[in-house]
Design a protein around this motif. Structure first.
Motif, PDB file in Angstrom:
ATOM      1  N   LEU A 157      38.974  92.966  79.698  1.00 58.66           N
ATOM      2  CA  LEU A 157      39.879  92.211  80.558  1.00 58.66           C
ATOM      3  C   LEU A 157      40.854  91.416  79.700  1.00 58.66           C
ATOM      4  O   LEU A 157      40.500  90.956  78.610  1.00 58.66           O
ATOM      5  N   ALA A 158      42.067  91.237  80.222  1.00 55.63           N
ATOM      6  CA  ALA A 158      43.076  90.377  79.595  1.00 55.63           C
ATOM      7  C   ALA A 158      43.661  89.483  80.671  1.00 55.63           C
ATOM      8  O   ALA A 158      43.958  89.949  81.781  1.00 55.63           O
ATOM      9  N   TYR A 159      43.830  88.215  80.365  1.00 55.01           N
ATOM     10  CA  TYR A 159      44.377  87.258  81.324  1.00 55.01           C
ATOM     11  C   TYR A 159      45.876  87.482  81.531  1.00 55.01           C
ATOM     12  O   TYR A 159      46.543  88.070  80.681  1.00 55.01           O
ATOM     13  N   PRO A 160      46.421  87.009  82.658  1.00 53.93           N
ATOM     14  CA  PRO A 160      47.834  87.247  82.981  1.00 53.93           C
ATOM     15  C   PRO A 160      48.827  86.819  81.900  1.00 53.93           C
ATOM     16  O   PRO A 160      49.853  87.465  81.726  1.00 53.93           O
ATOM     17  N   ASP A 161      48.528  85.756  81.164  1.00 49.16           N
ATOM     18  CA  ASP A 161      49.460  85.302  80.129  1.00 49.16           C
ATOM     19  C   ASP A 161      49.193  85.949  78.764  1.00 49.16           C
ATOM     20  O   ASP A 161      49.823  85.609  77.774  1.00 49.16           O
ATOM     21  N   SER A 162      48.253  86.862  78.708  1.00 54.07           N
ATOM     22  CA  SER A 162      47.868  87.603  77.497  1.00 54.07           C
ATOM     23  C   SER A 162      47.258  86.730  76.405  1.00 54.07           C
ATOM     24  O   SER A 162      47.094  87.179  75.274  1.00 54.07           O
ATOM     25  N   SER A 163      46.910  85.472  76.735  1.00 50.37           N
ATOM     26  CA  SER A 163      46.204  84.637  75.752  1.00 50.37           C
ATOM     27  C   SER A 163      44.711  84.945  75.842  1.00 50.37           C
ATOM     28  O   SER A 163      44.248  85.529  76.818  1.00 50.37           O
ATOM     29  N   LEU A 164      43.972  84.532  74.830  1.00 45.33           N
ATOM     30  CA  LEU A 164      42.539  84.807  74.824  1.00 45.33           C
ATOM     31  C   LEU A 164      41.816  84.050  75.930  1.00 45.33           C
ATOM     32  O   LEU A 164      40.818  84.515  76.455  1.00 45.33           O
ATOM     33  N   GLY A 165      42.313  82.911  76.319  1.00 45.44           N
ATOM     34  CA  GLY A 165      41.672  82.177  77.413  1.00 45.44           C
ATOM     35  C   GLY A 165      40.512  81.331  76.940  1.00 45.44           C
ATOM     36  O   GLY A 165      40.269  81.155  75.753  1.00 45.44           O
ATOM     37  N   ASP A 166      39.768  80.852  77.910  1.00 48.41           N
ATOM     38  CA  ASP A 166      38.684  79.912  77.679  1.00 48.41           C
ATOM     39  C   ASP A 166      37.344  80.597  77.981  1.00 48.41           C
ATOM     40  O   ASP A 166      37.248  81.400  78.898  1.00 48.41           O
ATOM     41  N   VAL A 167      36.325  80.240  77.222  1.00 53.22           N
ATOM     42  CA  VAL A 167      34.993  80.834  77.405  1.00 53.22           C
ATOM     43  C   VAL A 167      34.486  80.623  78.833  1.00 53.22           C
ATOM     44  O   VAL A 167      33.870  81.514  79.415  1.00 53.22           O
ATOM     45  N   ARG A 168      34.776  79.456  79.424  1.00 58.51           N
ATOM     46  CA  ARG A 168      34.301  79.205  80.798  1.00 58.51           C
ATOM     47  C   ARG A 168      34.905  80.198  81.778  1.00 58.51           C
ATOM     48  O   ARG A 168      34.224  80.660  82.688  1.00 58.51           O
ATOM     49  N   GLN A 169      36.182  80.544  81.585  1.00 54.74           N
ATOM     50  CA  GLN A 169      36.806  81.571  82.429  1.00 54.74           C
ATOM     51  C   GLN A 169      36.129  82.916  82.202  1.00 54.74           C
ATOM     52  O   GLN A 169      35.867  83.662  83.146  1.00 54.74           O
ATOM     53  N   ASP A 170      35.853  83.222  80.939  1.00 55.18           N
ATOM     54  CA  ASP A 170      35.184  84.489  80.607  1.00 55.18           C
ATOM     55  C   ASP A 170      33.864  84.611  81.345  1.00 55.18           C
ATOM     56  O   ASP A 170      33.522  85.680  81.868  1.00 55.18           O
ATOM     57  N   LEU A 171      33.100  83.511  81.381  1.00 57.99           N
ATOM     58  CA  LEU A 171      31.771  83.562  81.995  1.00 57.99           C
ATOM     59  C   LEU A 171      31.856  83.832  83.495  1.00 57.99           C
ATOM     60  O   LEU A 171      30.979  84.492  84.053  1.00 57.99           O
ATOM     61  N   THR A 172      32.912  83.357  84.141  1.00 59.38           N
ATOM     62  CA  THR A 172      33.104  83.675  85.568  1.00 59.38           C
ATOM     63  C   THR A 172      33.192  85.184  85.744  1.00 59.38           C
ATOM     64  O   THR A 172      32.549  85.759  86.625  1.00 59.38           O
ATOM     65  N   TRP A 173      33.985  85.843  84.895  1.00 58.83           N
ATOM     66  CA  TRP A 173      34.127  87.300  84.982  1.00 58.83           C
ATOM     67  C   TRP A 173      32.849  88.004  84.562  1.00 58.83           C
ATOM     68  O   TRP A 173      32.479  89.034  85.141  1.00 58.83           O
ATOM     69  N   LEU A 174      32.157  87.457  83.577  1.00 56.80           N
ATOM     70  CA  LEU A 174      30.899  88.051  83.129  1.00 56.80           C
ATOM     71  C   LEU A 174      29.879  88.077  84.261  1.00 56.80           C
ATOM     72  O   LEU A 174      29.263  89.105  84.527  1.00 56.80           O
ATOM     73  N   TYR A 175      29.713  86.944  84.947  1.00 57.97           N
ATOM     74  CA  TYR A 175      28.745  86.883  86.044  1.00 57.97           C
ATOM     75  C   TYR A 175      29.138  87.806  87.188  1.00 57.97           C
ATOM     76  O   TYR A 175      28.290  88.463  87.789  1.00 57.97           O
ATOM     77  N   LEU A 176      30.425  87.874  87.478  1.00 54.24           N
ATOM     78  CA  LEU A 176      30.900  88.760  88.539  1.00 54.24           C
ATOM     79  C   LEU A 176      30.628  90.222  88.177  1.00 54.24           C
ATOM     80  O   LEU A 176      30.142  90.997  89.004  1.00 54.24           O
ATOM     81  N   GLY A 177      30.918  90.592  86.934  1.00 49.72           N
ATOM     82  CA  GLY A 177      30.645  91.956  86.483  1.00 49.72           C
ATOM     83  C   GLY A 177      29.159  92.278  86.489  1.00 49.72           C
ATOM     84  O   GLY A 177      28.752  93.381  86.864  1.00 49.72           O
ATOM     85  N   ALA A 178      28.338  91.310  86.092  1.00 49.25           N
ATOM     86  CA  ALA A 178      26.887  91.514  86.086  1.00 49.25           C
ATOM     87  C   ALA A 178      26.355  91.683  87.505  1.00 49.25           C
ATOM     88  O   ALA A 178      25.489  92.531  87.754  1.00 49.25           O
ATOM     89  N   GLU A 179      26.882  90.894  88.449  1.00 46.82           N
ATOM     90  CA  GLU A 179      26.480  91.018  89.858  1.00 46.82           C
ATOM     91  C   GLU A 179      26.697  92.422  90.394  1.00 46.82           C
ATOM     92  O   GLU A 179      25.942  92.905  91.223  1.00 46.82           O
TER      93      GLU A 179
END
Length: 163
Positions: A89-111
């Motif tokens: 995944l890449a965020y809309p602004d193409s920056s690496l982003g924040d780990v907390r945002q990553d974890l939201t996607w991680l949990y969603l993908g794991a679900e």
């Protein structure tokens, strides 16, 4: 698995995806486990942007026909030695982003059964002008961040993660 290595061809594909900011982007990762390290050999887009309108579709909006097409192609080319190993995944602004945002996607993908102990979530983005990534697995309710390396290009003698 403690480490993920992204080979040159996959790195090149991911860099091209970051050149098109404006929406959450994602795709498939294909590779193989070798000596406890996951080697990513191919990174594909998720499909055409107009196939999905909801941002979560960048991770969850898998068109089965598209995924099966890529899987069949990879199977044919690599004789069963390369398989689907996760998503990026890449965020809309193409920056690496924040780990907390990553974890939201991680949990969603794991679900949804996309991320587990053998299938990774690779978050990519620019960090101080260089390609950077964080990789995660999710197993038995615990997330794990993996060391992430990019194989250097042939013209470079460096093995830095930043490119």
């Amino acid at each position: 698995m403690k480490r993920i290595t992204v080979v040159r061809a996959a790195r090149h594909s991911l860099r091209r995806q970051l050149d098109v900011p404006g929406r959450l982007r994602g795709g498939l990762l294909f590779g193989a486990c070798r000596d406890g390290s996951l080697e990513v050999m191919l990174a594909t887009p998720m499909g055409y942007p107009w196939w999905y309108s909801d941002p979560s579709d960048a991770l969850l909006g898998l068109d089965e026909r598209y995924v099966l097409g890529w899987s069949d192609c990879v199977e044919t080319l690599h004789g069963g030695k390369v398989d689907w190993v996760g998503n990026w995944l890449a965020y809309p602004d193409s920056s690496l982003g924040d780990v907390r945002q990553d974890l939201t996607w991680l949990y969603l993908g794991a679900e949804h059964g996309l991320i587990d102990g053998r299938h990774v979530l690779l978050m990519i983005g620019w960090d101080d002008g260089a390609l950077a990534a964080r990789a995660y697995t999710y197993d038995f309710g615990d997330w794990n961040q993996l060391a992430c390396d990019f194989l250097p290009s042939r013209s470079s003698g460096s093995s830095d993660v930043s490119l």
